[in-house]
Design a protein around this motif. Structure first.
Motif, PDB file in Angstrom:
ATOM      1  N   VAL A 167     -85.184  39.939 -95.752  1.00  0.00           N
ATOM      2  CA  VAL A 167     -85.933  40.875 -95.704  1.00  0.00           C
ATOM      3  C   VAL A 167     -86.399  41.733 -97.461  1.00  0.00           C
ATOM      4  O   VAL A 167     -87.184  41.812 -97.636  1.00  0.00           O
ATOM      5  N   TRP A 168     -85.290  41.122 -97.946  1.00  0.00           N
ATOM      6  CA  TRP A 168     -85.826  41.302 -99.649  1.00  0.00           C
ATOM      7  C   TRP A 168     -86.211  40.439-100.359  1.00  0.00           C
ATOM      8  O   TRP A 168     -86.722  40.721-101.932  1.00  0.00           O
ATOM      9  N   ASN A 169     -86.705  38.947 -99.553  1.00  0.00           N
ATOM     10  CA  ASN A 169     -87.004  38.365-100.619  1.00  0.00           C
ATOM     11  C   ASN A 169     -88.623  38.836-100.449  1.00  0.00           C
ATOM     12  O   ASN A 169     -89.856  37.598-100.891  1.00  0.00           O
ATOM     13  N   THR A 195     -81.505  30.383 -88.392  1.00  0.00           N
ATOM     14  CA  THR A 195     -81.605  29.978 -86.945  1.00  0.00           C
ATOM     15  C   THR A 195     -80.233  29.608 -86.515  1.00  0.00           C
ATOM     16  O   THR A 195     -79.760  29.925 -85.289  1.00  0.00           O
ATOM     17  N   LEU A 196     -79.817  29.142 -87.176  1.00  0.00           N
ATOM     18  CA  LEU A 196     -78.352  28.401 -86.499  1.00  0.00           C
ATOM     19  C   LEU A 196     -76.904  29.275 -86.896  1.00  0.00           C
ATOM     20  O   LEU A 196     -76.468  29.114 -85.525  1.00  0.00           O
ATOM     21  N   LEU A 197     -77.543  30.117 -87.536  1.00  0.00           N
ATOM     22  CA  LEU A 197     -76.437  31.501 -87.306  1.00  0.00           C
ATOM     23  C   LEU A 197     -76.123  31.858 -85.895  1.00  0.00           C
ATOM     24  O   LEU A 197     -75.296  32.397 -85.590  1.00  0.00           O
ATOM     25  N   LEU A 198     -77.791  32.513 -85.972  1.00  0.00           N
ATOM     26  CA  LEU A 198     -77.932  33.063 -84.909  1.00  0.00           C
ATOM     27  C   LEU A 198     -77.498  32.253 -83.619  1.00  0.00           C
ATOM     28  O   LEU A 198     -76.190  33.105 -82.668  1.00  0.00           O
ATOM     29  N   LEU A 199     -77.697  30.771 -83.474  1.00  0.00           N
ATOM     30  CA  LEU A 199     -77.377  30.591 -82.639  1.00  0.00           C
ATOM     31  C   LEU A 199     -75.637  30.143 -82.554  1.00  0.00           C
ATOM     32  O   LEU A 199     -75.202  30.677 -80.842  1.00  0.00           O
ATOM     33  N   THR A 200     -74.934  30.307 -83.517  1.00  0.00           N
ATOM     34  CA  THR A 200     -73.832  30.065 -83.512  1.00  0.00           C
ATOM     35  C   THR A 200     -73.258  31.624 -82.724  1.00  0.00           C
ATOM     36  O   THR A 200     -71.674  31.705 -82.040  1.00  0.00           O
ATOM     37  N   LEU A 201     -73.510  32.858 -82.661  1.00  0.00           N
ATOM     38  CA  LEU A 201     -73.343  33.873 -81.826  1.00  0.00           C
ATOM     39  C   LEU A 201     -73.857  33.722 -80.921  1.00  0.00           C
ATOM     40  O   LEU A 201     -73.058  34.861 -79.654  1.00  0.00           O
ATOM     41  N   VAL A 202     -74.430  32.964 -79.832  1.00  0.00           N
ATOM     42  CA  VAL A 202     -74.560  32.749 -78.790  1.00  0.00           C
ATOM     43  C   VAL A 202     -73.733  32.552 -77.646  1.00  0.00           C
ATOM     44  O   VAL A 202     -73.739  32.535 -77.248  1.00  0.00           O
ATOM     45  N   LEU A 258     -75.834  40.702 -94.336  1.00  0.00           N
ATOM     46  CA  LEU A 258     -76.150  40.000 -95.458  1.00  0.00           C
ATOM     47  C   LEU A 258     -77.402  39.216 -95.715  1.00  0.00           C
ATOM     48  O   LEU A 258     -78.146  39.342 -96.404  1.00  0.00           O
ATOM     49  N   VAL A 259     -77.482  38.036 -94.850  1.00  0.00           N
ATOM     50  CA  VAL A 259     -78.322  37.670 -94.332  1.00  0.00           C
ATOM     51  C   VAL A 259     -79.971  37.903 -94.104  1.00  0.00           C
ATOM     52  O   VAL A 259     -81.122  37.079 -94.555  1.00  0.00           O
ATOM     53  N   VAL A 260     -79.310  38.963 -92.972  1.00  0.00           N
ATOM     54  CA  VAL A 260     -80.945  38.982 -92.627  1.00  0.00           C
ATOM     55  C   VAL A 260     -81.395  39.801 -94.061  1.00  0.00           C
ATOM     56  O   VAL A 260     -82.897  40.029 -93.945  1.00  0.00           O
ATOM     57  N   PRO A 271     -88.203  38.718 -90.580  1.00  0.00           N
ATOM     58  CA  PRO A 271     -87.030  38.792 -91.061  1.00  0.00           C
ATOM     59  C   PRO A 271     -86.987  40.453 -90.005  1.00  0.00           C
ATOM     60  O   PRO A 271     -85.504  40.630 -89.842  1.00  0.00           O
ATOM     61  N   ALA A 272     -87.361  40.850 -89.336  1.00  0.00           N
ATOM     62  CA  ALA A 272     -87.762  41.775 -88.584  1.00  0.00           C
ATOM     63  C   ALA A 272     -86.873  41.561 -86.906  1.00  0.00           C
ATOM     64  O   ALA A 272     -85.996  41.912 -86.722  1.00  0.00           O
ATOM     65  N   VAL A 273     -87.428  40.448 -86.767  1.00  0.00           N
ATOM     66  CA  VAL A 273     -87.179  39.494 -85.510  1.00  0.00           C
ATOM     67  C   VAL A 273     -85.295  39.094 -85.623  1.00  0.00           C
ATOM     68  O   VAL A 273     -84.927  39.411 -85.060  1.00  0.00           O
ATOM     69  N   ALA A 274     -85.748  38.383 -86.925  1.00  0.00           N
ATOM     70  CA  ALA A 274     -84.236  38.047 -87.479  1.00  0.00           C
ATOM     71  C   ALA A 274     -83.109  39.187 -86.997  1.00  0.00           C
ATOM     72  O   ALA A 274     -81.683  39.127 -86.356  1.00  0.00           O
ATOM     73  N   GLY A 275     -83.132  40.103 -88.005  1.00  0.00           N
ATOM     74  CA  GLY A 275     -83.008  41.380 -87.504  1.00  0.00           C
ATOM     75  C   GLY A 275     -82.290  42.232 -85.910  1.00  0.00           C
ATOM     76  O   GLY A 275     -80.991  42.482 -85.847  1.00  0.00           O
ATOM     77  N   MET A 276     -83.276  41.982 -85.707  1.00  0.00           N
ATOM     78  CA  MET A 276     -83.140  43.043 -84.335  1.00  0.00           C
ATOM     79  C   MET A 276     -82.570  41.504 -82.988  1.00  0.00           C
ATOM     80  O   MET A 276     -81.946  42.007 -82.088  1.00  0.00           O
ATOM     81  N   ALA A 277     -82.799  40.032 -83.420  1.00  0.00           N
ATOM     82  CA  ALA A 277     -81.885  39.780 -82.541  1.00  0.00           C
ATOM     83  C   ALA A 277     -80.238  39.492 -82.766  1.00  0.00           C
ATOM     84  O   ALA A 277     -79.146  39.266 -82.239  1.00  0.00           O
ATOM     85  N   LEU A 278     -80.355  39.253 -84.572  1.00  0.00           N
ATOM     86  CA  LEU A 278     -79.174  39.963 -84.888  1.00  0.00           C
ATOM     87  C   LEU A 278     -77.858  41.349 -84.238  1.00  0.00           C
ATOM     88  O   LEU A 278     -77.184  40.950 -83.910  1.00  0.00           O
TER      89      LEU A 278
END
Lengths: 314, 214
Positions: free
Chosen positions: B173-175, B61-68, B167-169, B183-190
């Motif tokens: 996903v692989w987890n 979440t923080l990683l994605l926020l860093t890109l905001v 890599l993190v997404v 993972p799908a939402v995180a991937g789309m946000a990225l």
């Protein structure tokens, strides 16, 4: 300042759990099931079986050299995608699952097909079996099952000479099983065994655990337990058992053929394409243990796969 | 300099100051919540798993926020938000490091042999470890004196954050045995956050009426 004993502020069972005193409790529980035969204290030495004859529950518990997983964990950490993908969410969603009346249709390549109701199922002599259950997700539990060998049922229906495999099916009822509204897998859930695997004495149909009827989240009212295979092979809430000539395609094989094979034997040396199978998280007790070939039942089942490449037949 | 823009700038600085405080509070709250849940025995039947999962989720979440902030600047022209990138990025590394420590320590009891076997055999763990290593490099090069020294190189190095995102997404996903919502939402946000940086998209976003602060 008065020192507070942790047991004063934590519920007793959690306290025991956390402090790993569960060791004592497990031994006690096992002793009460097994008429006074407590398992050996936990040790790290590789397990060895004294006899190659079918094991009684006592020997099984000794062989496992592990404590039973507390009932609370067995009943609240479940993979049962028919309800939800959340392991901790199954128990609540399955609470009102109707397990009576229930019928299991046993047919296919057999001489005397029959349909079993709950009374018929319970008419088979029920025994205790303590098995380690190893999930393909690399965690394990030790569960005291109640049930009967599948071979006893198969003997009754008399498979014909063409029968080579057994195909199992879970109930399909999206009204009761909300997870079946999502196309995560091909519903109903299907699993299969080779006939000799199905006839093996370790393979049981379980109707209970911890001395009581199965909780719905654990596959009530009747499920398969094949202890040397990954947990997903042990299909739950069975409504159909069919003897067939061809190898059945299980739901997981259909979903991801390069990740889940027909055999799915526990094997620390054959990794899942995405993760290692070398170790497993011990539920309840905490910590990790090294995964054993055939989940520790090598002596009993290795002969079934003599000459087979286990990496190819994963 | 006229009086008006000056006052404007002071107000903006104050706003950023508050945003910075909110960032610190927001980033540390999950850690406090986790400690509380541990204390209250609310981590479920398998506490180790819960701790690892939550730390990972916070890190992502923080990683994605860093890109905001960059996108906010593009859309609103409010450039001061860029100051939030540094703390957000450093907290990302903190949570990622704790996530790994929980895996190595709580789950594997720091048994190095087992950890190495597991990582070598697991695609999922390998991508996670590579992502962590890059995050470590990014955290290290966020030291102010090093930032100055690196100059233009710094910008290039820190573009690796997009690789970390991918890599993190993948790690997420692989987890699971199947593709899950998280993972799908995180991937789309990225994907959206990266798309907003593509020059054509960026120009479009910044030309919306009222978006320029001139």
């Amino acid at each position: 300042m008065r020192k507070i004993d942790p047991s004063e502020i934590t519920p007793e069972h959690l306290y025991l759990n956390r402090r790993q005193l569960i060791a004592g409790m497990g031994a006690l529980a096992a002793a009460s099931f097994l008429g006074g035969c407590a398992p050996e204290p936990a040790g790290s030495a590789p397990t060895a079986t004294a006899t190659s004859a079918p094991l009684g529950p006592t020997e099984m518990a000794e062989q496992l050299e592990s404590e039973l997983t507390p009932l609370e964990d067995v009943a609240n950490y479940n993979n049962f995608y028919e309800f939800t993908l959340s392991k901790t969410g199954v128990a609540e969603l399955a609470e009102d699952f109707k397990t009576s009346p229930w019928e299991v249709e046993v047919g296919g390549l057999v001489s005397t097909p029959r349909t079993l109701n709950l009374d018929d199922i319970m008419a088979f002599e029920q025994e205790e079996r303590i098995y380690r259950m190893r999930c393909v997700e690399a965690w394990s539990m030790v569960i005291p099952w109640r049930g009967f060998p599948l071979s006893k049922l198969l003997d009754e229906v008399e498979p014909t000479s063409e029968a080579q495999f057994v195909r199992f099916e879970t109930l399909y009822d999206p009204q009761q099983m909300p997870g079946q509204n999502r196309a995560v897998l091909n519903w109903p859930y299907v699993e299969g065994l080779r006939l000799d695997e199905a006839m093996h004495d370790l393979t049981i149909l379980a109707t209970g655990l911890y001395g009581k009827d199965l909780p719905p989240q654990n596959g009530a009212p009747i499920r398969l337990v094949v202890p040397w295979k990954y947990g997903f092979k042990s299909i739950k809430s069975i409504v159909k058992i069919e003897l067939v000539a061809e190898m059945p395609t299980s739901s997981w094989m259909a979903a991801s053929p390069n990740e889940y094979g027909f055999y799915a034997n526990v094997n620390p040396n054959v990794r899942h394409p995405r993760w290692s199978q070398a170790t497993e998280r011990v539920i309840g007790e905490g910590g990790r243990r090294e995964t054993e070939l055939f989940n520790g039942y090598e002596e009993e089942v290795a002969h079934l796969y003599a000459g087979m490449d286990l990496e190819e037949n994963f | 300099m006229s009086e008006r823009p000056g006052r404007h700038r002071t107000a903006r600085r104050r706003a950023v100051r508050w945003l910075e405080i909110a960032t610190h509070v927001g980033a540390l709250t999950p850690l406090a919540a986790l400690a509380w849940m541990f204390w209250q025995n609310q981590l479920g039947p398998v506490p180790v798993e819960t701790v690892i999962r939550l730390l990972g989720r916070y890190a992502l979440t923080l990683l994605l926020l860093t890109l905001v902030p960059t996108v906010v600047r593009t859309v609103t022209g409010f450039g001061e938000v860029m100051r939030l990138r540094r703390p957000l990025g450093l907290y990302t590394f903190l949570y990622a490091a704790l996530h790994f420590l929980a895996f190595a320590g709580l789950d594997f009891g720091f048994r190095v042999g087992l950890i190495v076997t597991t990582i070598v055999e697991s695609r999922r763990e390998i991508v996670g470890l590579v992502a962590l290593a890059i995050l470590g490099l990014l955290a290290l090069t966020s030291i102010r004196s090093l930032m100055r020294e690196l100059g233009k190189t710094w910008k290039v190095v820190h573009r690796l954050v997009y690789a970390v995102g991918g890599l993190v997404v993948l790690h997420y996903v692989w987890n699971y045995k199947e593709l899950r919502t998280g993972p799908a939402v995180a991937g789309m946000a990225l994907v959206l956050l990266v798309l907003a940086r593509v020059p054509a998209v960026r120009d479009f976003l910044s030309q919306r009426p009222g978006s320029r602060s001139s």
